[in-house]
Design a protein around this motif. Structure first.
Motif, PDB file in Angstrom:
ATOM      1  N   PHE A 112       0.937  -1.245   0.095  1.00  8.32           N
ATOM      2  CA  PHE A 112       0.017  -0.028  -0.013  1.00  8.32           C
ATOM      3  C   PHE A 112       1.026   1.271  -0.145  1.00  8.32           C
ATOM      4  N   SER A 113       2.049   1.401   0.706  1.00  5.60           N
ATOM      5  CA  SER A 113       3.038   2.485   0.720  1.00  5.60           C
ATOM      6  C   SER A 113       3.177   3.030  -0.636  1.00  5.60           C
ATOM      7  N   ARG A 114       3.206   2.253  -1.914  1.00 10.61           N
ATOM      8  CA  ARG A 114       3.316   2.566  -3.387  1.00 10.61           C
ATOM      9  C   ARG A 114       2.151   3.759  -3.662  1.00 10.61           C
ATOM     10  N   LEU A 115       1.237   3.537  -2.965  1.00  7.92           N
ATOM     11  CA  LEU A 115       0.124   4.378  -3.344  1.00  7.92           C
ATOM     12  C   LEU A 115       0.068   5.851  -2.535  1.00  7.92           C
ATOM     13  N   ILE A 116       0.578   5.827  -1.491  1.00  8.27           N
ATOM     14  CA  ILE A 116       0.751   7.259  -0.551  1.00  8.27           C
ATOM     15  C   ILE A 116       1.223   8.328  -1.282  1.00  8.27           C
ATOM     16  N   PRO A 117       2.152   8.378  -2.083  1.00 11.32           N
ATOM     17  CA  PRO A 117       2.590   9.398  -2.849  1.00 11.32           C
ATOM     18  C   PRO A 117       1.564   9.826  -3.840  1.00 11.32           C
ATOM     19  N   LEU A 118       0.488   9.444  -3.949  1.00 12.80           N
ATOM     20  CA  LEU A 118      -0.441   9.697  -4.977  1.00 12.80           C
ATOM     21  C   LEU A 118      -1.966  10.264  -4.116  1.00 12.80           C
ATOM     22  N   LEU A 119      -1.639  10.369  -2.864  1.00 13.35           N
ATOM     23  CA  LEU A 119      -2.718  10.982  -2.091  1.00 13.35           C
ATOM     24  C   LEU A 119      -3.064  12.325  -2.138  1.00 13.35           C
ATOM     25  N   ASP A 120      -1.922  13.104  -2.585  1.00 13.17           N
ATOM     26  CA  ASP A 120      -2.055  14.520  -2.965  1.00 13.17           C
ATOM     27  C   ASP A 120      -3.315  14.759  -3.834  1.00 13.17           C
ATOM     28  N   PHE A 121      -3.341  13.937  -4.998  1.00 13.51           N
ATOM     29  CA  PHE A 121      -4.334  14.013  -5.901  1.00 13.51           C
ATOM     30  C   PHE A 121      -5.795  13.852  -5.200  1.00 13.51           C
ATOM     31  N   CYS A 122      -5.728  12.868  -4.387  1.00 11.56           N
ATOM     32  CA  CYS A 122      -7.036  12.544  -3.552  1.00 11.56           C
ATOM     33  C   CYS A 122      -7.603  14.066  -2.954  1.00 11.56           C
ATOM     34  N   ALA A 123      -6.525  14.686  -2.161  1.00 12.25           N
ATOM     35  CA  ALA A 123      -7.106  15.742  -1.227  1.00 12.25           C
ATOM     36  C   ALA A 123      -7.573  17.001  -2.071  1.00 12.25           C
ATOM     37  N   VAL A 124      -6.874  17.014  -3.312  1.00 13.94           N
ATOM     38  CA  VAL A 124      -6.898  18.073  -4.299  1.00 13.94           C
ATOM     39  C   VAL A 124      -8.419  17.931  -4.738  1.00 13.94           C
ATOM     40  N   SER A 125      -8.692  16.615  -5.401  1.00 14.32           N
ATOM     41  CA  SER A 125     -10.086  16.485  -6.031  1.00 14.32           C
ATOM     42  C   SER A 125     -11.236  16.490  -4.766  1.00 14.32           C
ATOM     43  N   ILE A 126     -11.001  15.946  -3.731  1.00 17.44           N
ATOM     44  CA  ILE A 126     -12.161  16.084  -2.656  1.00 17.44           C
ATOM     45  C   ILE A 126     -12.358  17.532  -2.088  1.00 17.44           C
ATOM     46  N   ALA A 127     -11.384  18.235  -2.267  1.00 12.79           N
ATOM     47  CA  ALA A 127     -11.609  19.765  -1.793  1.00 12.79           C
ATOM     48  C   ALA A 127     -12.427  20.408  -2.976  1.00 12.79           C
ATOM     49  N   ALA A 128     -11.689  20.336  -4.403  1.00 14.14           N
ATOM     50  CA  ALA A 128     -12.225  20.940  -5.418  1.00 14.14           C
ATOM     51  C   ALA A 128     -13.589  20.492  -5.576  1.00 14.14           C
TER      52      ALA A 128
END
Length: 583
Positions: free
Chosen positions: A218-234
């Protein structure tokens, strides 16, 4: 503008529970009261709320068709088929495409991405997009943040030997497309426990499921979580449950080690060196990602988000920033034109909704204009522009009213529509706009609660200035990230006075910089009231007034707390009896 204030004092039971919870957590009873109002009543639940854990993410295989989607992706890779990652041109779609493409590209090279042109192809799956897939030898399309209603288009692709995996979060129709797999928690036959994922969130769950199936940590997915935060907010989805976990850790990633494309946007925005919040995404980062799709083609935003070279990313970010400046000019002009139309429609004030159209308005900006009109007039709003013989439009809603249901009610007049509770898109014949307006407005009139069309703010708690300490502020920060259904707490204080040093500020003297005291202590509190200079004469008269506010860090003095004042109420205009008192 003065708002109607809504406030419910805590019951004796809530007071007792908040006192007990505050003792266990070491926080102010007011903050414990806020937790209880959010349904968080135990010490363990509060700790999970304050420190969301990635281990608590839901098993992706609880989502219907996840196993089918993972198997089809594995087969495509095993057969070395060409894969196309396809998405909507808004922030949610672009971040979703970037996330899935960047993750899969680490393990598989025969992969491409595609964003339809808003002006040439329109929303969702297009025949041009399918033709591109056929020409480039694509056998599998992973479509993100759209596709749930593309029945004919996906049937066409299937006839050409191209399979679809749909990752969407928009409300499906009774009939669904002939895709190999449809990942959408809003499917009526899906028992996935969290229904409010954004499109990027559904894409993330797909990648989480695929990684789990293939033994990828799962650690390989963590660097992509910034995209999730941006989409959730927007995308303004609820910041609760699984979205809260993704947003919390996504913001952490965005602040500590953002992807190169997002780092370039952060630098262009002038946000470097400060702690980024959901508000920074909504007002600074998101509009720039959106700008290329609004003005030209959203693919440029994905190009930026997947870029690996910072210097190239910075050039692309500057280009997108230019699009954003153009967008702001057009947005301002269109909003002014729309306001003129509304002011001329005197009968508009008798309606519970607004439907406006102009054949010269830019398609990429009508959604923003609809949002602005909703904020100004507190009415569900539809804004339409012309596209040949058709009208294409965007709908936005006020809190508490389902505009998607209102649009769906008019489906006999529509050629296409889609969306969710507070935002929707629609296409109809230009000549049918008067019929649509009548039917839409009648539905809203029949279904909207009158209080939803009033300028209202919901207050969370009453504070005295002596309560506003550095510790209270630091504890309050633990409630973040904020967003729908987890809003930033809104406090009020009654009977405050100008300390004598408050003044108007701003280029057009439109804001008030305040120094205030209340009647219960000698504590001087700083505040800023944006766009409220009309109240300064009363404030300087040394009479008492009430304020509603959020508690913020001073941008220029990071160690100082200030109030961001949302409303000012002269006491004589709004007697104290207007608010329930706490016993």
């Amino acid at each position: 503008m003065h708002f109607k204030w809504n406030y419910e004092p805590p019951t004796p039971q809530e007071k007792q529970a908040s006192d007990e919870l505050s003792g266990k957590l070491g926080i102010h009873p007011i903050l414990a009261q806020l937790l209880i109002r959010r349904g968080i009543t135990t010490e363990s639940a509060a700790k999970r709320f304050f420190r969301p854990q990635l281990a608590d993410l839901i098993n992706p295989f609880l989502m219907k068709d996840m196993d089918v989607a993972v198997d089809r992706l594995n087969d495509a890779m095993g057969r070395k088929e060409r894969i196309l990652v396809y998405g909507d041109y808004d922030v949610d779609g672009c971040t979703a495409v970037a996330l899935v493409y960047k993750f899969l590209q680490q393990f598989y090279s025969n992969i491409d991405y595609y964003i339809p042109d808003r002006y040439d192809e329109g929303y969702g799956v297009s025949e041009k997009g399918i033709a591109y897939a056929k020409e480039t030898g694509v056998k599998l399309i992973i479509i993100l943040d759209c596709g749930i209603k593309a029945i004919q288009e996906i049937a066409l692709a299937k006839s050409l030997g191209i399979d679809f995996i749909i990752c969407d979060h928009h409300v499906p129709d009774e009939e669904m497309p002939p895709a190999v797999a449809i990942l959408n928690p809003k499917r009526p036959d899906d028992s996935y426990p969290f229904k409010s994922l954004c499109g990027c969130g559904v894409g993330f769950k797909f990648m989480q499921g695929w990684a789990k199936n293939n033994g990828i940590p799962f650690s390989r997915l963590i660097p992509l979580l910034d995209f999730c935060a941006v989409s959730i907010a927007a995308d303004l989805v609820p910041v609760t449950d699984e979205n809260r976990i993704l947003a919390f850790h996504g913001l952490k990633q965005l602040n500590q080690n953002p992807s190169i494309g997002l780092k370039a946007i952060i630098d262009i925005c002038g946000l470097n060196g400060r702690e980024l919040s959901m508000s920074d995404i909504i007002f600074r980062i998101g509009p720039r990602i959106n700008a290329s799709g609004r003005m030209e083609n959203g693919k440029e935003s994905v190009d930026l988000l997947v870029e690996k070279d910072y210097n190239i990313a910075l050039k692309k970010a500057k280009h997108i920033d230019e699009y954003n400046e153009q967008r702001k000019d057009i947005d301002k002009q269109m909003t002014e034109e729309a306001n003129v139309i509304v002011s001329k429609l005197e009968s508009q004030k008798h309606h519970s909704s607004i439907v406006l159209y102009d054949e010269n308005w830019k398609k990429g900006v009508i959604g923003i204009v609809a949002s602005r009109l909703t904020e100004i007039y507190f009415r569900p709003t539809v804004v339409l522009t012309r596209d040949g013989d058709l009208a294409t439009g965007s709908a936005r809603s006020v809190t508490g009213f389902d505009v998607y249901a209102a649009i769906k009610h008019c489906r006999d007049l529509l050629m296409n529509f889609g969306g969710h509770t507070y935002a929707a898109g629609l296409t109809l014949r230009w000549d049918d706009i008067p019929l649509f307006r009548k039917k839409f407005q009648q539905y809203v009139e029949d279904h909207i609660a009158p209080e939803l069309t009033e300028a209202t703010i919901n207050l969370d708690a009453k504070l005295d200035f002596k309560d506003i300490t550095k510790k209270l502020f630091n504890d309050l920060k633990r409630f973040a990230p904020f967003g729908p259904e987890c809003t930033k707490p809104l406090f009020f204080t009654q009977g405050v006075y100008d300390y004598g040093t408050s003044k108007v500020v701003g280029r057009e003297q439109e804001h008030i910089k305040l120094e205030l005291v209340d009647s219960k202590s000698s504590t001087v509190v700083n505040g800023i009231a944006f766009g409220q200079s009309g109240s300064v004469r009363y404030i300087k008269s040394k009479r008492a007034f009430d304020i509603a506010y959020t508690i913020e860090a001073n941008v220029f003095k990071r160690n100082q707390v200030q109030l961001q004042i949302e409303d000012i109420r002269p006491e004589e205009e709004h007697p104290q009896a207007a608010l329930p008192t706490e016993e």
